[in-house]
Design an enzyme around this catalytic site. Sequence first.
Site: not given
Length: 405
Positions: A196, A198-201
């Site tokens: 998603y 906003t996630k780290n990847l």
Amino acid sequence: MTTRINAVPRAVPAEEVEVPFADCYITTAAQHAALRVLRSGWLTTGREVAAFEAEFAGYVGAGHAVAVSSCTQGIELALRSFGLPRGSLVLTSTMTFCGAVQAIVHAGLQPVLVDVDAGTGMPTPATVRDAVRAYGPPAAMTVVHWAGDLADVPALAEAAGLTLDQIVVDAAHALGTSAGTTPIGSQCAATCFSFYATKNLPLGEGGMVTTNDPERSRWLHQARLHGMTADAWRRYLPGGSWRYDVAEAGLKANMTDLQAAMGRAQLTHLPAWQHRRAQIAARYDTLLAAQPGIALPHRPALGTGTHAWHLYPVRLAPGIDRDEVIAELAQRRVGTSVHFIPVHQLTYFARIASVPPAGMAGADTLFGQLLSLPIHPRLTDGQIDAVCAALADATHRQFTRKGAS
Ligand SMILES: *Cc1c(COP(=O)(O)O)cnc(C)c1O
């Protein structure tokens, strides 16, 4: 939440720094990869997805990876792969994202919400045992590595009376989390990651399920695309066969080659991004450690694991109005968020989920104090300093106002 609709917009000094809460950074390499797929004539699930799966499995040290449309769909598929009777009990933290609980509902299972320790934001063996005592032994459990911190999965499984083969890990925050030196992704029946925005990847949307079980991997590959027999995607390629079978209910939860090609390019940057996240967390630690009224996020004890620093959730001392702090930071153009509104406080889940009669004191206490500060790889030291200065002002003002009244 307090919204100040009557607040007069304040002139923003030129030197004031704007700090967005999140940043969906798509690298130039990922943009080129997307263009390569757009020009290839094959946009949906294909070779790029297969390559991304292999590279991602290697990255987290899992035997297999199954690319899906979202972490939420990944959790539902992983739970469906257990083949449990309808209505079977599934334990889950109440301090999680609503989608992770919708996944349990849509898998035809009954969510049993578990309270958290207010210091870690995660369930403890004791809160798990409270839930089991109230509703009986569960058939499965989902465990979230909240914020990217390390959950003690073996201890929680034991308290639930489950083996690791009955656990689905919600690793939406945990790409970069490790237990000891082992990355999260291969310890349990299935581990679900999110891409998603906003996630780290970040890819915008997308997810991945990893597992060491080849049979589960095969089942998930079919179930993510209507339950059609493996490699159904090849049926429109030259030499592909039009014939397929459907053995059971499946979802439409496949990933596109467009996302996968971007994911492969983004993955090469992940080690550097994780390094930067740890640096940002360390700078927040240093700047906030001496601030009265602000408790730093929990993290794995030295030598026990690695925090992925997806979120940097501070706790504000009782007496500080969290919502006012958020409004004041927003006025100074600092974006923040709250992770999460406890699931048992949401209307739908309050109605349909099982909430142990002992209540959710840990989550209810923590919720009022939680504040997630911006943390993403392109955040500058100057922005971090601006966040800390604004936070110090906001909390200090509340303390002095309290002292005066
Ligand atoms: C973001 C998130 C999810 C859902 O991820 P999607 O890929 O958007 O479906 C699930 N669980 C947690 C804890 C999350 O933060």
